[in-house]
Design a protein around this motif. Structure first.
Motif, PDB file in Angstrom:
ATOM      1  N   ALA A   1     -15.303-130.263  12.499  1.00  0.00           N
ATOM      2  CA  ALA A   1     -14.087-129.795  11.386  1.00  0.00           C
ATOM      3  C   ALA A   1     -12.937-129.647  12.499  1.00  0.00           C
ATOM      4  O   ALA A   1     -12.966-129.039  13.544  1.00  0.00           O
ATOM      5  CB  ALA A   1     -14.693-128.393  10.853  1.00  0.00           C
ATOM      6  N   GLU A   2     -11.663-129.771  11.662  1.00  0.00           N
ATOM      7  CA  GLU A   2     -10.373-129.574  12.429  1.00  0.00           C
ATOM      8  C   GLU A   2     -10.116-128.051  12.875  1.00  0.00           C
ATOM      9  O   GLU A   2      -9.773-127.768  14.107  1.00  0.00           O
ATOM     10  CB  GLU A   2      -9.373-130.147  11.544  1.00  0.00           C
ATOM     11  CG  GLU A   2      -9.272-131.536  11.240  1.00  0.00           C
ATOM     12  CD  GLU A   2      -8.097-131.952  10.453  1.00  0.00           C
ATOM     13  OE1 GLU A   2      -7.090-130.954  10.268  1.00  0.00           O
ATOM     14  OE2 GLU A   2      -8.054-132.945  10.095  1.00  0.00           O
ATOM     15  N   ASP A   3     -10.500-127.256  11.931  1.00  0.00           N
ATOM     16  CA  ASP A   3     -10.236-125.900  12.362  1.00  0.00           C
ATOM     17  C   ASP A   3     -11.540-124.950  12.611  1.00  0.00           C
ATOM     18  O   ASP A   3     -11.701-123.960  11.965  1.00  0.00           O
ATOM     19  CB  ASP A   3      -9.381-125.132  11.268  1.00  0.00           C
ATOM     20  CG  ASP A   3     -10.233-125.208   9.843  1.00  0.00           C
ATOM     21  OD1 ASP A   3     -10.976-126.190   9.712  1.00  0.00           O
ATOM     22  OD2 ASP A   3      -9.817-124.720   8.748  1.00  0.00           O
ATOM     23  N   VAL A   4     -12.272-125.519  13.407  1.00  0.00           N
ATOM     24  CA  VAL A   4     -13.629-124.969  13.460  1.00  0.00           C
ATOM     25  C   VAL A   4     -13.610-123.624  14.044  1.00  0.00           C
ATOM     26  O   VAL A   4     -14.294-122.809  13.616  1.00  0.00           O
ATOM     27  CB  VAL A   4     -14.585-125.745  14.538  1.00  0.00           C
ATOM     28  CG1 VAL A   4     -13.790-126.008  15.875  1.00  0.00           C
ATOM     29  CG2 VAL A   4     -15.839-125.211  14.627  1.00  0.00           C
ATOM     30  N   ARG A   5     -12.737-123.357  14.958  1.00  0.00           N
ATOM     31  CA  ARG A   5     -12.547-121.857  15.597  1.00  0.00           C
ATOM     32  C   ARG A   5     -12.305-120.796  14.371  1.00  0.00           C
ATOM     33  O   ARG A   5     -12.714-119.815  14.258  1.00  0.00           O
ATOM     34  CB  ARG A   5     -11.462-121.648  16.619  1.00  0.00           C
ATOM     35  CG  ARG A   5     -11.578-120.513  17.291  1.00  0.00           C
ATOM     36  CD  ARG A   5     -10.730-120.437  18.604  1.00  0.00           C
ATOM     37  NE  ARG A   5     -11.108-121.403  19.688  1.00  0.00           N
ATOM     38  CZ  ARG A   5     -11.852-120.781  20.524  1.00  0.00           C
ATOM     39  NH1 ARG A   5     -12.228-119.601  20.508  1.00  0.00           N
ATOM     40  NH2 ARG A   5     -12.398-121.632  21.554  1.00  0.00           N
ATOM     41  N   GLN A   6     -11.374-121.154  13.618  1.00  0.00           N
ATOM     42  CA  GLN A   6     -11.097-120.421  12.501  1.00  0.00           C
ATOM     43  C   GLN A   6     -11.868-120.144  11.313  1.00  0.00           C
ATOM     44  O   GLN A   6     -12.160-119.145  10.954  1.00  0.00           O
ATOM     45  CB  GLN A   6      -9.652-121.155  11.752  1.00  0.00           C
ATOM     46  CG  GLN A   6      -9.008-120.105  10.667  1.00  0.00           C
ATOM     47  CD  GLN A   6      -7.894-120.814  10.007  1.00  0.00           C
ATOM     48  OE1 GLN A   6      -7.459-121.540  10.528  1.00  0.00           O
ATOM     49  NE2 GLN A   6      -7.434-120.161   8.681  1.00  0.00           N
ATOM     50  N   VAL A   7     -12.668-121.300  11.163  1.00  0.00           N
ATOM     51  CA  VAL A   7     -13.742-121.363  10.198  1.00  0.00           C
ATOM     52  C   VAL A   7     -14.855-120.238  10.897  1.00  0.00           C
ATOM     53  O   VAL A   7     -15.365-119.559   9.935  1.00  0.00           O
ATOM     54  CB  VAL A   7     -14.431-122.756  10.076  1.00  0.00           C
ATOM     55  CG1 VAL A   7     -15.815-122.487   9.407  1.00  0.00           C
ATOM     56  CG2 VAL A   7     -13.552-123.581   9.134  1.00  0.00           C
ATOM     57  N   LEU A   8     -15.125-120.345  12.006  1.00  0.00           N
ATOM     58  CA  LEU A   8     -16.260-119.442  12.639  1.00  0.00           C
ATOM     59  C   LEU A   8     -15.947-117.939  12.871  1.00  0.00           C
ATOM     60  O   LEU A   8     -16.732-117.149  13.184  1.00  0.00           O
ATOM     61  CB  LEU A   8     -16.551-120.054  13.895  1.00  0.00           C
ATOM     62  CG  LEU A   8     -17.381-121.329  13.880  1.00  0.00           C
ATOM     63  CD1 LEU A   8     -17.516-121.887  15.315  1.00  0.00           C
ATOM     64  CD2 LEU A   8     -18.678-121.327  13.228  1.00  0.00           C
ATOM     65  N   GLU A   9     -14.497-117.853  12.580  1.00  0.00           N
ATOM     66  CA  GLU A   9     -13.953-116.206  12.996  1.00  0.00           C
ATOM     67  C   GLU A   9     -14.797-115.263  12.311  1.00  0.00           C
ATOM     68  O   GLU A   9     -15.064-114.213  13.029  1.00  0.00           O
ATOM     69  CB  GLU A   9     -12.139-116.221  12.617  1.00  0.00           C
ATOM     70  CG  GLU A   9     -11.928-114.897  13.178  1.00  0.00           C
ATOM     71  CD  GLU A   9     -12.304-114.557  14.496  1.00  0.00           C
ATOM     72  OE1 GLU A   9     -12.260-113.420  14.612  1.00  0.00           O
ATOM     73  OE2 GLU A   9     -11.899-115.634  15.300  1.00  0.00           O
ATOM     74  N   PRO A  10     -15.001-115.515  10.968  1.00  0.00           N
ATOM     75  CA  PRO A  10     -15.953-114.290  10.199  1.00  0.00           C
ATOM     76  C   PRO A  10     -17.030-114.133  10.891  1.00  0.00           C
ATOM     77  O   PRO A  10     -17.545-112.848  11.250  1.00  0.00           O
ATOM     78  CB  PRO A  10     -16.125-114.827   9.099  1.00  0.00           C
ATOM     79  CG  PRO A  10     -14.878-115.568   8.505  1.00  0.00           C
ATOM     80  CD  PRO A  10     -14.904-116.231   9.879  1.00  0.00           C
ATOM     81  N   LEU A  11     -18.026-114.972  11.473  1.00  0.00           N
ATOM     82  CA  LEU A  11     -19.233-114.875  12.148  1.00  0.00           C
ATOM     83  C   LEU A  11     -18.861-114.314  13.648  1.00  0.00           C
ATOM     84  O   LEU A  11     -19.742-113.655  14.064  1.00  0.00           O
ATOM     85  CB  LEU A  11     -20.143-116.199  12.418  1.00  0.00           C
ATOM     86  CG  LEU A  11     -20.700-116.675  11.007  1.00  0.00           C
ATOM     87  CD1 LEU A  11     -21.091-118.313  11.255  1.00  0.00           C
ATOM     88  CD2 LEU A  11     -21.699-115.776  10.592  1.00  0.00           C
ATOM     89  N   MET A  12     -17.951-114.643  14.208  1.00  0.00           N
ATOM     90  CA  MET A  12     -17.721-114.289  15.493  1.00  0.00           C
ATOM     91  C   MET A  12     -17.549-112.703  15.470  1.00  0.00           C
ATOM     92  O   MET A  12     -17.801-112.309  16.627  1.00  0.00           O
ATOM     93  CB  MET A  12     -16.317-114.991  16.039  1.00  0.00           C
ATOM     94  CG  MET A  12     -16.542-116.552  16.132  1.00  0.00           C
ATOM     95  SD  MET A  12     -17.314-117.077  17.679  1.00  0.00           S
ATOM     96  CE  MET A  12     -16.010-117.138  18.830  1.00  0.00           C
ATOM     97  N   SER A  13     -16.632-112.168  14.617  1.00  0.00           N
ATOM     98  CA  SER A  13     -16.355-110.857  14.427  1.00  0.00           C
ATOM     99  C   SER A  13     -17.613-110.036  14.469  1.00  0.00           C
ATOM    100  O   SER A  13     -17.663-108.684  14.779  1.00  0.00           O
ATOM    101  CB  SER A  13     -15.657-110.585  13.221  1.00  0.00           C
ATOM    102  OG  SER A  13     -16.035-110.833  11.868  1.00  0.00           O
ATOM    103  N   VAL A  14     -18.576-110.833  13.672  1.00  0.00           N
ATOM    104  CA  VAL A  14     -20.096-110.017  13.672  1.00  0.00           C
ATOM    105  C   VAL A  14     -20.971-109.630  14.788  1.00  0.00           C
ATOM    106  O   VAL A  14     -21.569-109.203  15.324  1.00  0.00           O
ATOM    107  CB  VAL A  14     -20.840-110.496  12.487  1.00  0.00           C
ATOM    108  CG1 VAL A  14     -22.364-109.759  12.170  1.00  0.00           C
ATOM    109  CG2 VAL A  14     -20.097-110.175  11.152  1.00  0.00           C
ATOM    110  N   TRP A  15     -20.919-110.994  15.698  1.00  0.00           N
ATOM    111  CA  TRP A  15     -21.782-111.268  16.588  1.00  0.00           C
ATOM    112  C   TRP A  15     -21.242-111.363  17.890  1.00  0.00           C
ATOM    113  O   TRP A  15     -22.011-111.206  18.903  1.00  0.00           O
ATOM    114  CB  TRP A  15     -22.536-112.681  16.261  1.00  0.00           C
ATOM    115  CG  TRP A  15     -23.524-112.598  15.156  1.00  0.00           C
ATOM    116  CD1 TRP A  15     -22.965-113.333  13.851  1.00  0.00           C
ATOM    117  CD2 TRP A  15     -24.682-111.922  14.895  1.00  0.00           C
ATOM    118  NE1 TRP A  15     -23.929-113.144  12.876  1.00  0.00           N
ATOM    119  CE2 TRP A  15     -25.120-112.360  13.453  1.00  0.00           C
ATOM    120  CE3 TRP A  15     -25.543-111.459  15.805  1.00  0.00           C
ATOM    121  CZ2 TRP A  15     -26.211-111.434  12.812  1.00  0.00           C
ATOM    122  CZ3 TRP A  15     -26.487-110.783  15.210  1.00  0.00           C
ATOM    123  CH2 TRP A  15     -26.976-111.197  13.890  1.00  0.00           C
TER     124      TRP A  15
END
Length: 228
Positions: free
Chosen positions: A100-114
């Motif tokens: 995905a081009e914006d993988v970091r942005q896509v994963l941000e909701p999960l990063m904020s939890v874990w």
């Protein structure tokens, strides 16, 4: 109208019995009658019977002549097969996410939890079981393959009762936070092979723990859920 109401009641009973299995209210080998379920949920036997036969078809219950209904014992061979399917689906999702081009942005909701400090982490068996399941669901959803996500959800539902026991011990909760964070960091950096290796190890550990499950552990989990 009466037919629609009966279907609705059967669906409600189906969901409630299945949830009782997931929440350790009904354990493997527990026996019960249609009358007992009807009294518990304050409905007639007709929607109860329909719901129970549906759960039998899906592999949660069994019925015997003169023995009534019972929750099926754990089938560890079948559980292992479901874990293999789960690993395949989730690793395929990681491949799509890394592309995905914006993988970091896509994963941000999960990063904020874990990816959080220890004092910001959740605790408790039931809460963590739900958070963990949501993490893995989100990997499939974010990867964008709706059919894969649907199949994955069905697979995870079939192993939900054993996965929840993963969080019976506090150290397993800590390890889950660490392992999920490591997977997300590898994904965000597009280190596909590392993310896949970490994910496989994470799920494999869960699968190995399944084989340690005993009836006493299930009874203890039931007491914990009731107390909570």
């Amino acid at each position: 109208m009466a037919q629609l109401q009966a279907v609705s009641l059967a669906d409600q009973v189906y969901q409630r019995v299945k949830q009782d299995i997931f929440d350790f209210v009904l354990l493997p080998h527990d026996r019960f009658s249609e009358n007992q379920i009807a009294e518990r949920y304050e409905v007639s036997r007709t929607p109860v019977r329909e719901a129970l036969y549906r759960l039998e078809r899906e592999g949660y219950l069994e019925v015997g002549l003169r023995r009534g209904w019972s929750v099926k014992p754990l089938d560890f061979e079948r559980i292992d097969e479901l874990y293999e399917v789960r690993i395949s689906l989730e690793c395929a999702a990681l491949d799509r996410l890394c592309a995905a081009e914006d993988v970091r942005q896509v994963l941000e909701p999960l990063m904020s939890v874990w990816v959080v400090a220890p004092d910001e982490r959740q605790a408790g068996m039931q809460v963590m079981a739900e958070l963990d399941e949501q993490f893995h669901f989100e990997l499939l959803r974010l990867a964008g393959n709706r059919e894969a996500a649907r199949i994955h959800q069905e697979v995870c539902e079939r192993i939900r009762i054993v996965r929840r026991l993963d969080f019976y011990q506090a150290q397993r909760i800590e390890k889950t936070y660490e392992e999920h964070a490591d997977i997300l960091k590898a994904l965000a950096a597009r280190r596909r092979d590392e993310a896949s290796r970490l994910l496989r190890a994470h799920i494999e550990h869960s699968r190995q723990e399944v084989h340690k499950i005993s009836l006493s552990m299930l009874e203890a989990a039931r007491r914990t859920y009731r107390a909570g």
